[in-house]
Design an enzyme around this catalytic site. Structure first.
Site, PDB file in Angstrom:
ATOM      1  CG  ASN A  93      -7.006   2.654   0.399  1.00  0.00           C
ATOM      2  OD1 ASN A  93      -6.360   2.791   1.427  1.00  0.00           O
ATOM      3  ND2 ASN A  93      -8.090   3.381   0.143  1.00  0.00           N
TER       4      ASN A  93
ATOM      5  CG  HIS B 141      -1.864   1.173   1.261  1.00  0.00           C
ATOM      6  ND1 HIS B 141      -2.403   1.635   2.432  1.00  0.00           N
ATOM      7  CD2 HIS B 141      -2.325   2.006   0.293  1.00  0.00           C
ATOM      8  CE1 HIS B 141      -3.161   2.687   2.186  1.00  0.00           C
ATOM      9  NE2 HIS B 141      -3.126   2.941   0.901  1.00  0.00           N
TER      10      HIS B 141
ATOM     11  CB  ILE C 177      -8.223   8.261   0.723  1.00  0.00           C
ATOM     12  CG1 ILE C 177      -8.620   8.117   2.186  1.00  0.00           C
ATOM     13  CG2 ILE C 177      -8.369   6.958   0.000  1.00  0.00           C
ATOM     14  CD1 ILE C 177      -8.699   9.376   2.949  1.00  0.00           C
TER      15      ILE C 177
ATOM     16  CG  HIS D 149      -4.455   3.700  -3.938  1.00  0.00           C
ATOM     17  ND1 HIS D 149      -5.646   4.333  -3.666  1.00  0.00           N
ATOM     18  CD2 HIS D 149      -3.710   3.794  -2.805  1.00  0.00           C
ATOM     19  CE1 HIS D 149      -5.614   4.802  -2.430  1.00  0.00           C
ATOM     20  NE2 HIS D 149      -4.462   4.485  -1.882  1.00  0.00           N
TER      21      HIS D 149
ATOM     22  CG  HIS E  70       0.083   6.392  -0.519  1.00  0.00           C
ATOM     23  ND1 HIS E  70      -0.707   7.466  -0.204  1.00  0.00           N
ATOM     24  CD2 HIS E  70      -0.744   5.300  -0.455  1.00  0.00           C
ATOM     25  CE1 HIS E  70      -1.942   7.075   0.045  1.00  0.00           C
ATOM     26  NE2 HIS E  70      -1.995   5.749  -0.096  1.00  0.00           N
TER      27      HIS E  70
END
Length: 842
Positions: free
Chosen positions: A693, A498, A842, A689, A503
């Site tokens: 997520n 993740h 997010i 993602h 990110h």
């Protein structure tokens, strides 16, 4: 600084518009004075949001328009209009945030040409968020500006803010009036601001992860710099805060839990997004965390005593009063305005948090071996399962133990580090390997779990293989073994799958794009929606999630070495292997097949993440190839595109500087390579993602299903622990799980991260169709949207098909994480367990 040279060629569409205006002005006079020759008026609307408690700018803001086609001989830039002040037209309020539409009327000369940019001055006392602007030029020509950025008062910025229209230009095709403006804008974004950046500083730079620790507050909060030769890592956005006194290489920090962190104004959440995100976080804290905070003071109550107590976490209807002692503790770690919001929220009813899907239909489905295996294919971390190369494989004692699912996170640690983790007394971690068998019906049956501890100095090693059992002591031991596997997988999921693989690795591409690609550049327009809000959510993560003493250090077994562990796994990362087809080939879950668009054929159809993911990947790939072919007719055009080449070079050499020597990371010699890497980037920010997520609450929101750490080792026969275990195996299992407070934090985090915001834009959605005026691009985008709609229907059909057992499993959770759009639901936002947002927001 090296200046870029432009071969100036008129844009055909723009030239056509210009000719129409010239024809209008060259019509013979009818005998009456032609007032149009003296003055023309350009009308427009500007949509602005402002923070709760802030008034709109009104006449305190003014606009001037730049011509894109007519050059002012004195400045060398496009002609500049007179100033026009904003006039309020209409306003509405939602969730405490007000949106106001303003009108403008701008006087221009008849020979002004076609507007290409506008500048806005904010003489108001407050900043505001400008959503968009639309100008009505002569011949009913409507020009759209997609702004989505904050504009700060002139008293801070000392300069006006420029926005360019929705037209796409390669550098060599830039209209004469915009050439210098294009270059000046990029120079400003690359400029360096000495010292700490203020919220109005619109400057982009790179830095190491040297902002995670807080040694000036507590020596125990020192953390090494992540990034560089010893601990390689992608770079993050520069903030320029002062260095710590006790660690000169570390950057000082603000309060721990602070949502108002620095990112350049273009990267900051809109007022609506920030208000909703803050509200969601506070509601989760009040519902889950505050009621369990008292367990920290009562060690005997730190564990759940029954599964019923876990279920009761989700059935609370009202918040609980925040004790005064806890309020004082909150004030030490967060700003006062957040403390007030928490105390206010705790006095009334809180947001409804549903029971996680894993426990809705069958409260104990998580115990089933079939569900344990199914989640490797369709759970929140479906990217690690792999096919073994040879069978059988032997362990130290001759048992078959090797795996298709390994805890790579443990394999990256040396013996001393594992001993260090376990020596703290509150975490019990093994290295784990799991072997599962793919049945003829494509369901996954666990065969064995190997748990081991290394031999190190005076520490004896440990190695044992556990096998499935249906009842009795062996079944209870097997359940504990699965819990340790899941704790390892939870850490890998959060720190690598993740955080790192989505990110962190994307942030340098965003910084480089803002520094090197003009907003007019076609590749900027392609990537912009997929980079929205990522830098802000990453900055929040560094402030709250991955920092020293932050959430992940408190709930994951590696504790204070979480980010060092993430760095170890970055050593294996390669951008060219992040595309789903190559990933599946590497994990031996697909075969090469040139007849398929993606070049691979999945090994078995009932792999929900792999099957749905390949459909999404193929759609993205087709869209990217179609888009790029419109602007790059040949490879030579790409090689001469200075902006794209400098963006790619900067990301390689600075943004991912610890990777630049690796042979796979090449320059961009041809359009094929460009489209390949752009497809991978869009897949990472959207499909990948979403898959890792938005299922977190459904699976990780229920602690027994995915514990984040274990507090007990598996008891060995002949010990006091084993006697304790035999007395009550469920109690021992519950004591092995994270304590009540850790569990509450984990659930709250999963709830916040899994929740879509109300105004989320999903794959295949852009702001109004005016995001570009290029008809061929819009046509190709409509084809992309149509394909995604077909995929959505295909996914729904697969979920209804009983032969696909892994799409529901014992828990009966349909696999919807790669269902492209959830905005057609009655409620756009919330925990929907489906929808692929455009970006990592997010």
């Amino acid at each position: 600084m090296t200046m870029k040279h432009h071969c100036l060629r008129p844009c055909p569409a723009l030239q056509q518009c210009l000719n129409a205006v010239k024809n209008k002005l060259s019509k013979p006079s009818s005998g009456e004075p032609d007032t149009a020759l003296k003055q023309s008026i350009i009308e427009g609307t500007i949509v602005i949001d402002h923070k709760p408690g802030h008034s709109g700018p009104g006449k305190s803001a003014s606009v001037q328009i730049y011509s894109g086609t007519i050059v002012d001989k004195n400045t060398g830039k496009g002609k500049l209009s007179e100033k026009a002040h904003l006039k309020r037209k209409e306003s509405h309020k939602r969730n405490g945030t007000r949106t106001t539409t303003y009108t403008i009327k701008v006087n221009v000369e008849p020979e002004f040409g076609i507007p290409g940019a506008f500048i806005i001055e904010n003489q108001h006392k407050h900043e505001f968020f400008i959503e968009s602007a639309t100008l009505q030029a002569p011949e009913n020509l409507s020009i759209y500006f997609d702004c989505r950025s904050w504009v700060y008062p002139m008293k801070h910025t000392q300069t006006s803010r420029i926005f360019f229209s929705n037209k796409n230009y390669l550098p060599s095709q830039t209209p004469l009036g915009l050439v210098d403006l294009r270059e000046e804008e990029l120079e400003d974004l690359r400029g360096d601001t000495l010292g700490e950046r203020k919220e109005w500083h619109r400057v982009y730079g790179y830095d190491y992860y040297n902002d995670l620790g807080d040694p000036d507050k507590d020596p125990q909060l020192f953390r090494p710099t992540i990034g560089g030769t010893e601990l390689p890592y992608p770079r993050r956005g520069k903030t320029g805060r002062r260095k710590c006194k006790k660690a000169p290489f570390s950057e000082s920090r603000t309060q721990q839990m602070n949502f108002d962190v620095y990112v350049p104004p273009d990267e900051r959440f809109s007022p609506k997004k920030l208000s909703e995100f803050t509200g969601n976080a506070i509601q989760a804290i009040v519902h889950f965390v505050i009621p369990e905070a008292k367990s920290l003071l009562l060690p005997e109550d730190s564990s759940f005593q029954s599964f019923r107590e876990i279920k009761e976490l989700f059935t609370r209807e009202k918040g609980q009063k925040v004790e005064e002692g806890l309020i004082e503790k909150l004030r030490k770690v967060m700003p006062e305005h957040l403390v007030k919001k928490i105390t206010q929220a705790s006095k009334g009813g809180t947001m409804k948090f549903p029971m996680p899907s894993i426990a809705i239909d069958n409260e104990f489905a998580w115990r089933e071996d079939e569900e344990f295996g199914r989640q490797m294919l369709a759970g929140t971390n479906p990217t690690r399962i792999r096919c073994i190369e040879q069978f059988p494989l032997k362990g130290k004692h001759g048992e078959i133990i090797s795996s298709i699912k390994e805890s790579d996170i443990e394999n990256s640690l040396d013996g001393q580090t594992i001993i260090q983790i376990n020596s703290k007394g509150n975490v019990c971690a093994y290295a784990s390997r799991t072997l599962v068998y793919l049945r003829n019906d494509a369901t996954v049956k666990p065969l064995a779990i190997e748990l081991s501890l290394p031999e190190f100095e005076d520490h004896d090693g440990f190695n044992k293989v556990y096998h499935p059992a249906k009842e009795g002591t062996d079944a209870a031991l097997w359940q504990l073994a699965k819990a340790h596997v899941l704790a390892n997988d939870s850490a890998y999921h959060q720190l690598v799958t993740h955080w790192l693989h989505t990110h962190a690795v994307v942030e340098p591409f965003i910084i480089g794009m803002k520094r090197q690609l003009s907003t007019m550049h076609p590749i900027y327009r392609l990537l912009d929606p997929h980079f929205k809000d990522t830098m802000h959510i990453n900055a929040l993560a560094r402030s709250i999630l991955i920092n020293a003493g932050g959430i992940l250090e408190n709930i994951l077994f590696p504790g204070e070495i979480c980010m060092q562990l993430s760095s170890e796994l970055y050593k294996e990362w390669r951008l060219d292997e992040q595309g789903l087809p190559i990933d599946l080939l590497k994990r031996r879950l697909a075969l090469e097949n040139e007849d398929n668009l993606t070049g691979v054929q999945i090994l078995f159809q009932d792999y929900p993440y792999g099957l749905d993911g390949l459909d999404i990947y193929a759609a993205i790939q087709t869209w990217v190839v179609d888009y790029c072919s419109i602007f790059y007719k040949d490879d030579e055009t790409l090689r001469k595109d200075d902006e794209v080449q400098e963006w790619w070079s900067e990301v390689r050499n600075i943004g991912h500087a610890d990777k630049w020597t690796e042979s796979w990371w090449t320059e961009l010699p041809n359009v094929t390579d460009l489209t390949r890497f752009l497809t991978i980037l869009i897949w990472i920010t959207s499909g990948l993602h979403a898959a890792v997520n938005f299922g977190q609450y459904a699976y990780a929101g229920y602690p027994p299903n995915r514990p984040t750490l274990c507090r007990k080792f598996i008891p060995q026969e002949g010990t006091m622990e084993f006697s304790e275990f035999l007395k009550d195996t469920d109690k021992y299992f519950l004591q092995t799980l994270p304590n009540r407070f850790q569990s509450a934090i984990s659930i709250a985090l999963a709830g916040v991260l899994s929740r879509h915001t109300y105004d989320e834009l999903y794959l295949g959605q852009r702001p109004p169709t005016e995001w570009t005026d290029h008809e061929e691009v819009l046509h190709k985008y409509e084809e992309f949207k149509k394909k995604l709609k077909e995929i959505e229907e295909t996914i729904m059909e697969r979920n209804r098909n009983p032969k696909y057992k892994n799409r529901r499993g014992p828990a009966k959770i349909p696999y919807k994480l790669l269902n492209p759009d959830s905005s057609n639901d009655k409620y756009r936002g919330g925990i929907t367990e489906k929808g692929i947002p455009n970006s990592i927001s997010i």
